[in-house]
Structures are given as structure tokens and as C-alpha cells.
Design a protein around this motif. Sequence first.
Motif, PDB file in Angstrom:
ATOM      1  N   SER A   1       0.819  -1.210   0.000  1.00 27.21           N
ATOM      2  CA  SER A   1       0.000   0.000   0.000  1.00 27.21           C
ATOM      3  C   SER A   1       0.854   1.262   0.000  1.00 27.21           C
ATOM      4  O   SER A   1       0.437   2.289  -0.518  1.00 27.21           O
ATOM      5  N   LYS A   2       2.062   1.165   0.538  1.00 31.77           N
ATOM      6  CA  LYS A   2       2.940   2.338   0.584  1.00 31.77           C
ATOM      7  C   LYS A   2       3.528   2.692  -0.777  1.00 31.77           C
ATOM      8  O   LYS A   2       4.172   3.717  -0.923  1.00 31.77           O
ATOM      9  N   TYR A   3       3.306   1.841  -1.779  1.00 33.35           N
ATOM     10  CA  TYR A   3       3.873   2.073  -3.111  1.00 33.35           C
ATOM     11  C   TYR A   3       2.849   2.559  -4.124  1.00 33.35           C
ATOM     12  O   TYR A   3       3.099   2.513  -5.320  1.00 33.35           O
ATOM     13  N   VAL A   4       1.723   3.057  -3.660  1.00 33.67           N
ATOM     14  CA  VAL A   4       0.673   3.498  -4.576  1.00 33.67           C
ATOM     15  C   VAL A   4       1.229   4.524  -5.568  1.00 33.67           C
ATOM     16  O   VAL A   4       0.902   4.498  -6.741  1.00 33.67           O
ATOM     17  N   GLU A   5       2.103   5.417  -5.090  1.00 29.39           N
ATOM     18  CA  GLU A   5       2.657   6.446  -5.976  1.00 29.39           C
ATOM     19  C   GLU A   5       3.477   5.839  -7.113  1.00 29.39           C
ATOM     20  O   GLU A   5       3.552   6.404  -8.192  1.00 29.39           O
ATOM     21  N   LEU A   6       4.114   4.696  -6.866  1.00 33.58           N
ATOM     22  CA  LEU A   6       4.861   4.039  -7.938  1.00 33.58           C
ATOM     23  C   LEU A   6       3.928   3.364  -8.926  1.00 33.58           C
ATOM     24  O   LEU A   6       4.201   3.319 -10.116  1.00 33.58           O
ATOM     25  N   LEU A   7       2.833   2.832  -8.410  1.00 37.69           N
ATOM     26  CA  LEU A   7       1.910   2.084  -9.245  1.00 37.69           C
ATOM     27  C   LEU A   7       0.994   2.986 -10.060  1.00 37.69           C
ATOM     28  O   LEU A   7       0.687   2.703 -11.204  1.00 37.69           O
ATOM     29  N   ILE A   8       0.566   4.067  -9.448  1.00 35.64           N
ATOM     30  CA  ILE A   8      -0.376   4.964 -10.095  1.00 35.64           C
ATOM     31  C   ILE A   8       0.109   6.399  -9.878  1.00 35.64           C
ATOM     32  O   ILE A   8      -0.432   7.121  -9.060  1.00 35.64           O
ATOM     33  N   PRO A   9       1.157   6.810 -10.587  1.00 31.87           N
ATOM     34  CA  PRO A   9       1.654   8.170 -10.369  1.00 31.87           C
ATOM     35  C   PRO A   9       0.636   9.208 -10.816  1.00 31.87           C
ATOM     36  O   PRO A   9      -0.057   9.003 -11.796  1.00 31.87           O
TER      37      PRO A   9
ATOM     38  N   PHE B   1      10.723   8.396  -4.414  1.00 38.63           N
ATOM     39  CA  PHE B   1      11.085   9.126  -3.205  1.00 38.63           C
ATOM     40  C   PHE B   1       9.925   9.134  -2.214  1.00 38.63           C
ATOM     41  O   PHE B   1      10.117   8.879  -1.017  1.00 38.63           O
ATOM     42  N   MET B   2       8.720   9.411  -2.704  1.00 37.64           N
ATOM     43  CA  MET B   2       7.557   9.435  -1.806  1.00 37.64           C
ATOM     44  C   MET B   2       7.313   8.070  -1.178  1.00 37.64           C
ATOM     45  O   MET B   2       6.996   7.972   0.008  1.00 37.64           O
ATOM     46  N   ALA B   3       7.456   7.017  -1.965  1.00 40.18           N
ATOM     47  CA  ALA B   3       7.253   5.665  -1.429  1.00 40.18           C
ATOM     48  C   ALA B   3       8.297   5.353  -0.363  1.00 40.18           C
ATOM     49  O   ALA B   3       7.974   4.800   0.693  1.00 40.18           O
ATOM     50  N   LEU B   4       9.540   5.718  -0.614  1.00 38.77           N
ATOM     51  CA  LEU B   4      10.598   5.463   0.371  1.00 38.77           C
ATOM     52  C   LEU B   4      10.407   6.331   1.613  1.00 38.77           C
ATOM     53  O   LEU B   4      10.625   5.867   2.730  1.00 38.77           O
ATOM     54  N   PHE B   5       9.992   7.589   1.416  1.00 35.12           N
ATOM     55  CA  PHE B   5       9.757   8.460   2.567  1.00 35.12           C
ATOM     56  C   PHE B   5       8.623   7.915   3.432  1.00 35.12           C
ATOM     57  O   PHE B   5       8.710   7.908   4.658  1.00 35.12           O
ATOM     58  N   ARG B   6       7.576   7.408   2.785  1.00 28.62           N
ATOM     59  CA  ARG B   6       6.471   6.806   3.542  1.00 28.62           C
ATOM     60  C   ARG B   6       6.967   5.602   4.342  1.00 28.62           C
ATOM     61  O   ARG B   6       6.591   5.407   5.489  1.00 28.62           O
ATOM     62  N   GLN B   7       7.849   4.812   3.724  1.00 32.43           N
ATOM     63  CA  GLN B   7       8.406   3.646   4.411  1.00 32.43           C
ATOM     64  C   GLN B   7       9.216   4.083   5.639  1.00 32.43           C
ATOM     65  O   GLN B   7       9.103   3.479   6.708  1.00 32.43           O
TER      66      GLN B   7
END
Length: 123
Positions: free
Chosen positions: A75-83, A94-100
Motif C-alpha cells: 500500500s505504501k507504493y501506490v505512488e509508484l503504481l499509479i503516479p 522518493f515518496m514511497a521510500l519516505f512513507r516507508q
Amino acid sequence: MNPKTNIKGPNGPRQVRFMEFKSAIKKICEIEGINLKDFSRLTGIPYDTVKGYSQGKREPSLSQLKKIAEAPPFSKYVELLIPTQGITSEEAEFMALFRQVCDSGQGEEALKYLKYLAEREGK
């Protein structure tokens, strides 16, 4: 093929590339330290389907994207899947890693470091 669009930035228009879905799947597996079979098992999507995504032979349906986005590890990778429009693949990563990092309780420390880097570059 990476879709491209022009967006307005502080220095005028710029062309950005969005991460292809096959690249996003591979990046997520790399970050999580899993293989495609693990990805398949964790999302409930058949392995052959996931393999097709990773090879660029298939594109996910909306229901498959929902399965991936709702799987707890992904779920934390939504930005990678659906930018969203205007977000480059690097910004989405970056956003996915920052969320992690935030999920691990180190978000405040990471934000301080980013502010430090921004100030250092501003001089």
C-alpha cells in the motif's frame, strides 16, 4: 514505452517520464527483497499474470491495481503504481521510500535531513 507529459515547473515547462508498470513491479520487489512469486502470493494475483506485468506483456485492470494497493506490504507504493500527473518516477519512488521511513518511526529525522540538504544547496 514510458508515457511523457509536459508540466510547468519553477523554471518553465519540463518533460517528465512516468514509471512503466513493469518497472514499478520490479522496483517494489527489489525494495521489499521479494520475487514475483512472493508478490503474487501476497496480492492474490496469479503468478502468470504478475509475470506478464513484469515483462510488459500485460497491463493491470483497475481491480488488480486495487488488490495490489490494498495488500499491506504494498500500500505504501501506490505512488509508484499509479503516479499522479506531474510526478516523475524518481519523485514517486522518493515518496514511497519516505512513507516507508515514516512508517518505521524515522520520518521526523528524515525530514530534518532533507531540510538540511535543501538549505545546503540553497547557499
